[in-house]
Design a protein around this motif. Structure first.
Motif, PDB file in Angstrom:
ATOM      1  N   UNK A 119     -27.912 -32.160  -5.715  1.00 31.40           N
ATOM      2  CA  UNK A 119     -28.463 -33.063  -6.724  1.00 31.40           C
ATOM      3  C   UNK A 119     -29.218 -32.240  -7.753  1.00 31.40           C
ATOM      4  N   UNK A 120     -29.258 -32.731  -8.977  1.00 28.17           N
ATOM      5  CA  UNK A 120     -30.010 -32.038 -10.016  1.00 28.17           C
ATOM      6  C   UNK A 120     -31.489 -32.063  -9.681  1.00 28.17           C
ATOM      7  N   UNK A 161     -38.127 -25.178 -15.810  1.00 34.03           N
ATOM      8  CA  UNK A 161     -37.629 -25.245 -17.181  1.00 34.03           C
ATOM      9  C   UNK A 161     -36.109 -25.244 -17.250  1.00 34.03           C
ATOM     10  N   UNK A 162     -35.445 -24.846 -16.146  1.00 30.82           N
ATOM     11  CA  UNK A 162     -33.992 -24.833 -16.060  1.00 30.82           C
ATOM     12  C   UNK A 162     -33.565 -25.835 -15.001  1.00 30.82           C
ATOM     13  N   UNK A 163     -32.663 -26.726 -15.348  1.00 26.85           N
ATOM     14  CA  UNK A 163     -32.163 -27.678 -14.365  1.00 26.85           C
ATOM     15  C   UNK A 163     -31.327 -26.943 -13.338  1.00 26.85           C
ATOM     16  N   UNK A 164     -31.587 -27.213 -12.069  1.00 26.09           N
ATOM     17  CA  UNK A 164     -30.828 -26.580 -10.999  1.00 26.09           C
ATOM     18  C   UNK A 164     -30.152 -27.660 -10.170  1.00 26.09           C
ATOM     19  N   UNK A 165     -29.055 -27.288  -9.533  1.00 21.42           N
ATOM     20  CA  UNK A 165     -28.343 -28.177  -8.610  1.00 21.42           C
ATOM     21  C   UNK A 165     -28.723 -27.718  -7.213  1.00 21.42           C
ATOM     22  N   UNK A 166     -29.368 -28.597  -6.436  1.00 21.93           N
ATOM     23  CA  UNK A 166     -29.973 -28.197  -5.175  1.00 21.93           C
ATOM     24  C   UNK A 166     -29.449 -29.025  -4.010  1.00 21.93           C
ATOM     25  N   UNK A 199     -32.639 -24.073   1.340  1.00 20.82           N
ATOM     26  CA  UNK A 199     -31.950 -24.740   0.239  1.00 20.82           C
ATOM     27  C   UNK A 199     -30.955 -23.796  -0.419  1.00 20.82           C
ATOM     28  N   UNK A 200     -29.918 -24.399  -0.983  1.00 20.02           N
ATOM     29  CA  UNK A 200     -28.928 -23.690  -1.796  1.00 20.02           C
ATOM     30  C   UNK A 200     -29.143 -24.185  -3.219  1.00 20.02           C
ATOM     31  N   UNK A 201     -29.365 -23.254  -4.137  1.00 21.22           N
ATOM     32  CA  UNK A 201     -29.715 -23.602  -5.511  1.00 21.22           C
ATOM     33  C   UNK A 201     -28.694 -22.986  -6.462  1.00 21.22           C
ATOM     34  N   UNK A 202     -28.023 -23.816  -7.238  1.00 18.93           N
ATOM     35  CA  UNK A 202     -27.132 -23.335  -8.282  1.00 18.93           C
ATOM     36  C   UNK A 202     -27.815 -23.512  -9.630  1.00 18.93           C
ATOM     37  N   UNK A 258     -38.297 -21.074 -15.121  1.00 20.54           N
ATOM     38  CA  UNK A 258     -38.651 -21.490 -13.772  1.00 20.54           C
ATOM     39  C   UNK A 258     -37.502 -22.350 -13.259  1.00 20.54           C
ATOM     40  N   UNK A 259     -37.204 -22.217 -11.961  1.00 16.47           N
ATOM     41  CA  UNK A 259     -36.049 -22.891 -11.369  1.00 16.47           C
ATOM     42  C   UNK A 259     -36.504 -23.633 -10.119  1.00 16.47           C
ATOM     43  N   UNK A 260     -36.232 -24.929 -10.056  1.00 12.79           N
ATOM     44  CA  UNK A 260     -36.598 -25.742  -8.908  1.00 12.79           C
ATOM     45  C   UNK A 260     -35.765 -25.380  -7.695  1.00 12.79           C
TER      46      UNK A 260
END
Length: 188
Positions: free
Chosen positions: A33-34, A39-44, A53-56, A65-67
Motif C-alpha cells: 500500500x502507498x 517526502x517520497x511516496x513509498x509502496x510498503x 517491511x518491504x519498501x519500494x 524521507x521515505x516511509x
C-alpha cells in the motif's frame, strides 16, 4: 499465493541440475500500500508484529524521507537498486559508527565505511516512521529501489553486534530465543 516457481535457462545459477539451494522468504503485510509518511511516496508491505517491511520507492535525486511502515525505527535496512547492477547497501544501528553515517555492502568483503555527514542517510538515524536518503546512489532520480527494513521483536528477532575472541567456542550471544536463521557480516 503459497510459493514460487523457479524457471531454468543455461545462464541462471539458481536451478542447475543436482545443485542444492536455499531461499529466505519473509511475508510483509500482504498487498503493498502507498505510504504517505515522508517526502517520497513509498509502496510498503509491512508486518508490524514481526518487525519487517518491504519498501519500494522511486528515487528523487534530492534529499528525501521515505516511509517504512513499521511501528519502531528500523535497526537494519538493506537497500538495492532494482534498475541497475549495484551493491546491496546495509544500514545497521549497532555498527559502532555514527548512526546513519556508516554502512556495509552486503555483497562484498569490504569493511564498514563512513559515508560522511551528507552521505546516504544524511547522517540521520531512521525514525519510527521514515528513513532518510540523500540524492545519490540509493536515491537516483527516476530509478526504482527496494528496501528491506527490520527491527528487533522480543522472542522473535534480534539485531546487534559482537566482537570475536578467536576461541574455538567463540563468544555467547544471548537472544532470548532459539534462532531459526542467523546472518553474520564482518564489519572489519
Amino acid at each position: 499465493s503459497d510459493g514460487f516457481t523457479v524457471g531454468y535457462n543455461n545462464s541462471n545459477a539458481f536451478n542447475l541440475s543436482t545443485d542444492s539451494y536455499v531461499a529466505w522468504n519473509w511475508k510483509g503485510g500482504g498487498t503493498p500500500a502507498n505510504n504517505g509518511n515522508g517526502s517520497t511516496t513509498s509502496s510498503v508491505s509491512a508486518n508490524q508484529d514481526a518487525g519487517f517491511s518491504v519498501v519500494g520507492y522511486t528515487g528523487t535525486g534530492a534529499n528525501a524521507t521515505i516511509g517504512h511502515g513499521l511501528s519502531s525505527a528500523p535497526e537494519a535496512i538493506i537497500i538495492k537498486d532494482r534498475d541497475t547492477a549495484s551493491n546491496w547497501l546495509v544500514y545497521h544501528k549497532f555498527d559502532g559508527g555514527t548512526d546513519g553515517r556508516t554502512f556495509l555492502n552486503l555483497n562484498t568483503t569490504g569493511a564498514r565505511f563512513d559515508n560522511g555527514a551528507s552521505g546516504y542517510f544524511q547522517a540521520t538515524a531512521p525514525t519510527d516512521s521514515v528513513f532518510y536518503q540523500n540524492g545519490s546512489t540509493y536515491n537516483v532520480n527516476t530509478k526504482k529501489f527496494i528496501a528491506y527494513c527490520f527491527h528487533s521483536v522480543e522472542g522473535y528477532s534480534k539485531f546487534g553486534t559482537y566482537t570475536g575472541n578467536g576461541a574455538a567456542d567463540g563468544p555467547f550471544l544471548f537472544l532470548g530465543f532459539q534462532p531459526a536463521w542467523i546472518m553474520i557480516k564482518n564489519t572489519t
